[in-house]
Scaffold this motif. Sequence first.
Motif, PDB file in Angstrom:
ATOM      1  N   GLN A   1      43.466  48.439  34.658  1.00 51.93           N
ATOM      2  CA  GLN A   1      43.450  49.813  35.123  1.00 51.93           C
ATOM      3  C   GLN A   1      44.888  50.459  34.956  1.00 51.93           C
ATOM      4  O   GLN A   1      45.146  51.562  34.378  1.00 51.93           O
ATOM      5  CB  GLN A   1      42.882  50.201  36.418  1.00 51.93           C
ATOM      6  CG  GLN A   1      41.427  49.780  36.676  1.00 51.93           C
ATOM      7  CD  GLN A   1      40.649  50.790  35.701  1.00 51.93           C
ATOM      8  OE1 GLN A   1      40.837  51.821  35.141  1.00 51.93           O
ATOM      9  NE2 GLN A   1      39.553  50.339  34.976  1.00 51.93           N
ATOM     10  N   GLU A   2      45.903  49.695  35.435  1.00 51.99           N
ATOM     11  CA  GLU A   2      47.431  50.058  35.379  1.00 51.99           C
ATOM     12  C   GLU A   2      47.677  50.128  33.994  1.00 51.99           C
ATOM     13  O   GLU A   2      48.704  51.079  33.419  1.00 51.99           O
ATOM     14  CB  GLU A   2      48.088  49.094  36.280  1.00 51.99           C
ATOM     15  CG  GLU A   2      47.926  49.103  37.650  1.00 51.99           C
ATOM     16  CD  GLU A   2      48.513  50.605  38.327  1.00 51.99           C
ATOM     17  OE1 GLU A   2      49.190  51.242  37.680  1.00 51.99           O
ATOM     18  OE2 GLU A   2      47.705  51.017  39.243  1.00 51.99           O
TER      19      GLU A   2
ATOM     20  N   ILE B   1      38.986  36.812  43.328  1.00 48.50           N
ATOM     21  CA  ILE B   1      40.149  37.644  43.404  1.00 48.50           C
ATOM     22  C   ILE B   1      41.358  37.875  42.279  1.00 48.50           C
ATOM     23  O   ILE B   1      41.646  38.736  42.078  1.00 48.50           O
ATOM     24  CB  ILE B   1      41.000  36.577  44.467  1.00 48.50           C
ATOM     25  CG1 ILE B   1      40.298  36.871  45.772  1.00 48.50           C
ATOM     26  CG2 ILE B   1      42.426  37.324  44.663  1.00 48.50           C
ATOM     27  CD1 ILE B   1      40.873  35.909  46.950  1.00 48.50           C
ATOM     28  N   LYS B   2      41.217  36.662  41.311  1.00 56.08           N
ATOM     29  CA  LYS B   2      41.851  36.765  40.143  1.00 56.08           C
ATOM     30  C   LYS B   2      41.138  37.780  39.273  1.00 56.08           C
ATOM     31  O   LYS B   2      41.846  38.787  38.382  1.00 56.08           O
ATOM     32  CB  LYS B   2      41.781  35.517  39.554  1.00 56.08           C
ATOM     33  CG  LYS B   2      42.767  34.364  40.107  1.00 56.08           C
ATOM     34  CD  LYS B   2      42.887  33.160  39.103  1.00 56.08           C
ATOM     35  CE  LYS B   2      43.995  32.353  39.689  1.00 56.08           C
ATOM     36  NZ  LYS B   2      43.901  31.032  38.720  1.00 56.08           N
ATOM     37  N   GLU B   3      39.842  37.780  39.243  1.00 58.01           N
ATOM     38  CA  GLU B   3      39.058  38.984  38.434  1.00 58.01           C
ATOM     39  C   GLU B   3      39.507  40.285  38.966  1.00 58.01           C
ATOM     40  O   GLU B   3      39.680  41.366  38.010  1.00 58.01           O
ATOM     41  CB  GLU B   3      37.562  38.761  38.418  1.00 58.01           C
ATOM     42  CG  GLU B   3      36.988  39.668  37.431  1.00 58.01           C
ATOM     43  CD  GLU B   3      35.535  39.756  37.800  1.00 58.01           C
ATOM     44  OE1 GLU B   3      34.774  40.361  36.861  1.00 58.01           O
ATOM     45  OE2 GLU B   3      34.986  38.892  38.687  1.00 58.01           O
ATOM     46  N   ARG B   4      39.592  40.693  40.134  1.00 58.06           N
ATOM     47  CA  ARG B   4      39.918  41.892  40.838  1.00 58.06           C
ATOM     48  C   ARG B   4      41.290  42.282  40.381  1.00 58.06           C
ATOM     49  O   ARG B   4      41.585  43.396  39.924  1.00 58.06           O
ATOM     50  CB  ARG B   4      39.583  41.655  42.146  1.00 58.06           C
ATOM     51  CG  ARG B   4      39.654  43.306  43.071  1.00 58.06           C
ATOM     52  CD  ARG B   4      39.749  43.452  44.456  1.00 58.06           C
ATOM     53  NE  ARG B   4      38.314  42.952  44.804  1.00 58.06           N
ATOM     54  CZ  ARG B   4      37.660  41.691  45.222  1.00 58.06           C
ATOM     55  NH1 ARG B   4      38.818  40.943  45.686  1.00 58.06           N
ATOM     56  NH2 ARG B   4      36.502  41.440  45.607  1.00 58.06           N
ATOM     57  N   GLN B   5      42.060  41.240  40.429  1.00 58.89           N
ATOM     58  CA  GLN B   5      43.607  41.587  40.163  1.00 58.89           C
ATOM     59  C   GLN B   5      43.736  41.861  38.574  1.00 58.89           C
ATOM     60  O   GLN B   5      44.598  42.816  38.235  1.00 58.89           O
ATOM     61  CB  GLN B   5      44.394  40.266  40.443  1.00 58.89           C
ATOM     62  CG  GLN B   5      44.693  40.000  41.973  1.00 58.89           C
ATOM     63  CD  GLN B   5      45.360  38.798  42.215  1.00 58.89           C
ATOM     64  OE1 GLN B   5      45.845  37.954  41.269  1.00 58.89           O
ATOM     65  NE2 GLN B   5      45.732  38.622  43.323  1.00 58.89           N
ATOM     66  N   SER B   6      42.918  40.826  37.854  1.00 63.70           N
ATOM     67  CA  SER B   6      43.100  41.368  36.429  1.00 63.70           C
ATOM     68  C   SER B   6      42.299  42.871  36.174  1.00 63.70           C
ATOM     69  O   SER B   6      42.865  43.451  35.252  1.00 63.70           O
ATOM     70  CB  SER B   6      42.124  40.252  35.571  1.00 63.70           C
ATOM     71  OG  SER B   6      42.765  39.005  35.739  1.00 63.70           O
TER      72      SER B   6
ATOM     73  N   LYS C   1      38.767  34.846  29.828  1.00 59.05           N
ATOM     74  CA  LYS C   1      38.724  33.517  29.884  1.00 59.05           C
ATOM     75  C   LYS C   1      38.119  33.195  31.499  1.00 59.05           C
ATOM     76  O   LYS C   1      37.399  32.477  31.778  1.00 59.05           O
ATOM     77  CB  LYS C   1      39.794  32.791  29.734  1.00 59.05           C
ATOM     78  CG  LYS C   1      40.205  32.763  28.273  1.00 59.05           C
ATOM     79  CD  LYS C   1      41.679  31.622  27.992  1.00 59.05           C
ATOM     80  CE  LYS C   1      42.009  31.629  26.550  1.00 59.05           C
ATOM     81  NZ  LYS C   1      43.393  31.106  26.140  1.00 59.05           N
ATOM     82  N   ASP C   2      38.806  34.092  32.175  1.00 60.16           N
ATOM     83  CA  ASP C   2      38.508  33.892  33.819  1.00 60.16           C
ATOM     84  C   ASP C   2      37.013  34.169  33.977  1.00 60.16           C
ATOM     85  O   ASP C   2      36.222  33.772  34.760  1.00 60.16           O
ATOM     86  CB  ASP C   2      39.504  34.681  34.572  1.00 60.16           C
ATOM     87  CG  ASP C   2      40.963  34.047  34.905  1.00 60.16           C
ATOM     88  OD1 ASP C   2      41.140  32.899  34.309  1.00 60.16           O
ATOM     89  OD2 ASP C   2      42.046  35.009  34.947  1.00 60.16           O
ATOM     90  N   ILE C   3      36.526  35.235  33.272  1.00 55.84           N
ATOM     91  CA  ILE C   3      35.232  35.752  33.560  1.00 55.84           C
ATOM     92  C   ILE C   3      34.392  34.520  32.977  1.00 55.84           C
ATOM     93  O   ILE C   3      33.196  34.351  33.617  1.00 55.84           O
ATOM     94  CB  ILE C   3      35.089  37.035  32.818  1.00 55.84           C
ATOM     95  CG1 ILE C   3      35.859  38.255  33.659  1.00 55.84           C
ATOM     96  CG2 ILE C   3      33.621  37.605  32.876  1.00 55.84           C
ATOM     97  CD1 ILE C   3      35.938  39.644  33.035  1.00 55.84           C
TER      98      ILE C   3
ATOM     99  N   GLU D   1      46.866  39.833  28.490  1.00 63.59           N
ATOM    100  CA  GLU D   1      46.425  39.789  29.740  1.00 63.59           C
ATOM    101  C   GLU D   1      44.514  39.928  29.551  1.00 63.59           C
ATOM    102  O   GLU D   1      43.873  39.407  30.363  1.00 63.59           O
ATOM    103  CB  GLU D   1      46.738  40.766  30.732  1.00 63.59           C
ATOM    104  CG  GLU D   1      48.271  40.916  30.751  1.00 63.59           C
ATOM    105  CD  GLU D   1      48.861  42.144  31.408  1.00 63.59           C
ATOM    106  OE1 GLU D   1      48.131  43.180  31.552  1.00 63.59           O
ATOM    107  OE2 GLU D   1      49.978  41.881  31.960  1.00 63.59           O
ATOM    108  N   LYS D   2      44.235  40.759  28.625  1.00 61.45           N
ATOM    109  CA  LYS D   2      42.736  40.893  28.437  1.00 61.45           C
ATOM    110  C   LYS D   2      42.273  39.649  27.890  1.00 61.45           C
ATOM    111  O   LYS D   2      41.213  39.225  28.396  1.00 61.45           O
ATOM    112  CB  LYS D   2      42.586  41.966  27.362  1.00 61.45           C
ATOM    113  CG  LYS D   2      41.137  42.090  27.345  1.00 61.45           C
ATOM    114  CD  LYS D   2      40.906  43.287  26.005  1.00 61.45           C
ATOM    115  CE  LYS D   2      39.377  43.476  25.790  1.00 61.45           C
ATOM    116  NZ  LYS D   2      39.257  44.724  25.038  1.00 61.45           N
ATOM    117  N   GLU D   3      42.859  38.828  27.046  1.00 60.34           N
ATOM    118  CA  GLU D   3      42.489  37.362  26.855  1.00 60.34           C
ATOM    119  C   GLU D   3      42.136  36.427  28.111  1.00 60.34           C
ATOM    120  O   GLU D   3      41.104  35.780  28.315  1.00 60.34           O
ATOM    121  CB  GLU D   3      42.988  36.620  25.801  1.00 60.34           C
ATOM    122  CG  GLU D   3      43.058  37.318  24.414  1.00 60.34           C
ATOM    123  CD  GLU D   3      43.970  36.871  23.294  1.00 60.34           C
ATOM    124  OE1 GLU D   3      44.684  35.936  23.637  1.00 60.34           O
ATOM    125  OE2 GLU D   3      43.915  37.311  22.213  1.00 60.34           O
TER     126      GLU D   3
END
Length: 637
Positions: free
Chosen positions: A480-481, A470-475, A400-402, A394-396
């Motif tokens: 955080q979870e 939006i994807k970045e906020r979800q990520s 990539k999205d960032i 998930e971090k990778e």
Amino acid sequence: MDSGSSEESEISDSEIFEYKEKPYGLLKSGKLKVKGPQGSLRCPFCAGKKKQDYKYKDLLQHATGAGKVSSNRRAKQKANHLALAEYLENELANEAEQPPARVMPLPPAPAAPQTDQNGLLCVPWTGIVVNIVKHIESGKCMFSEEYMMDKFYKYRPKDVVLFWDDEKNTGQAIIKFDSNWAGYRNCMEFEKSFESSHCSKKDWVSNKVVSGMYGWFARADDFESAGVIGDYLRKNGELKTIADIVEEEDRGRQNKIYNLAYELDKKIENLDDLQIKYNEKYMSLSRLLDEKDRLHQDFFEETRRMQRMSRAHIQRVMAEQELLNSDLEKKKKELDSWSRELNRRETRTERDRLKLDEEKNKNDVRNSSLQMASMEQKKADENVLRLVEEQQREKEEALKDILKLERELDEKQKLEMEIAELKGKIEVMKHLGNEDDEAIQSKMKEMQEELEEKEDHRTHMETLNQTLLIKERQSNDELQEARKSLIKGLEEILSGPRTNISVKRMGEIDVKVFQQKCKERFSADEADIKALEMCSLWQENMKKSEWHPYKIVAVEGSSEHQEIVDPDDEMLRNLKEEWGTEIYDAICKALLEMNEYNPSGRYVVSELWNTKEERKATVKEVVSYIMKNLKTVRRRR
């Protein structure tokens, strides 16, 4: 019955002589009257009885007899009559030889003048005033009710009625008085006041009229006269003689006397009935009390008999119990000897076999426990590995999205710059070009089409940029979870003192500092308890929202500001003076952590911590540390 019994319960027969001082004082002060009208004597404590008037001797005999202890009267009545007898002997001894009192008739009505005994008068009593003019006197109009009431106020008029004669241009007045004898006297004095000033009816009729008002008592000739005065008197009054009024009052007085005598007889009859009912209730209550005493005595005797029987039964049972206990002890000793004998006769082989079976069972249980623990550990390792791999993936993806978002943001900025440049060129060509120049028009059209394509491309990039945000906020939320899940799952695993990564409770006071300080002042046992009490107390103080021991200061060499612990806070200053800088520093450190990580809730929160560098640990560091430890554990296995 209820009120009587409550009054009787106020004093007992033994308190009669003490209580009699109170009614004796009332008799002596005159609040209770013994002497009646015309010098008659009466008992103030027997109101409502048929006999009201006594001779001195009879009243003294009545008071003495009613105050005897053997009398069936209530205790208060006995005390009252004893006080009356003492009062008669001490204060009214001179009344002993007086003749018996007699009831005097009611006084007659006030006598009227002899000339009016058989003359007809207007009732209710009415005065007549004539020759009133509309002059102003003392600031008031003479022809007004207010002036008339003020002028004749000493005769206490009840009401005034005015009449005006337009032909004679004068006024007349009816003066009303009370219908009793006081009103009659006031009306007569009203008439005499006019006679004394020669302004009576006689002067008015003699035609020797001068200026001023005339007045008199309304009589039969006024009642039968023509005009508004006569009409008013006939409508609102009637003619009666003084004898008729006295006779009517006598009849009314006699009727009242007869009615009061009848009511008095009825009340005496009711009192006699109540006395009879009281005597019946008293006798019934006496019988019930006697029966209650008898039943209580029987119950007491039966209780004592049952207690004697119970004690005898308990003693008998105790004796039988002791006998059975001795027999039981004897049989127990015999059984113990037989058991020891049987144990000695058992073979050693049997004991060894049982011991071997027991050891075998214990080994089976131990092996089963070890196997289950190994399986649980394997499952835990697999869960941790899976969690770490998911977090890494998930971090990778988030990275990539960032990166993609940053590239698209650069493209968007470049595209906006190109659009702005094209718009500038188009504006320049519009100002410099000629409408007839086909080359310029063609070039402007091409640039306009290129601008529209750039605008469409920018719109597409903005939509894509919004999606990536939006994807970045979800990520970020998922990260955080994941961080919270790591804290929850690794809180016990990473709690050792030698680990580089741990779970630290931010805002929690270090109890070790308190323990070290308390050991210097208290014994070993008291030190731990005292340290825990103080640590808990200050931890609770930190939760209080009304306590805000912070202040904002400017950072040196910069325009920024930061919030620090206020060293001038009264509570912290007192703590530092009493316990020293070590505890003060520990409290300040916890306050800063809480203000940074949970300033609104003001409670302790857990956070992943890099103990080596004393800072907040990243998820990457935690995952790397877990992977490293898992590899070490696998090699050891």
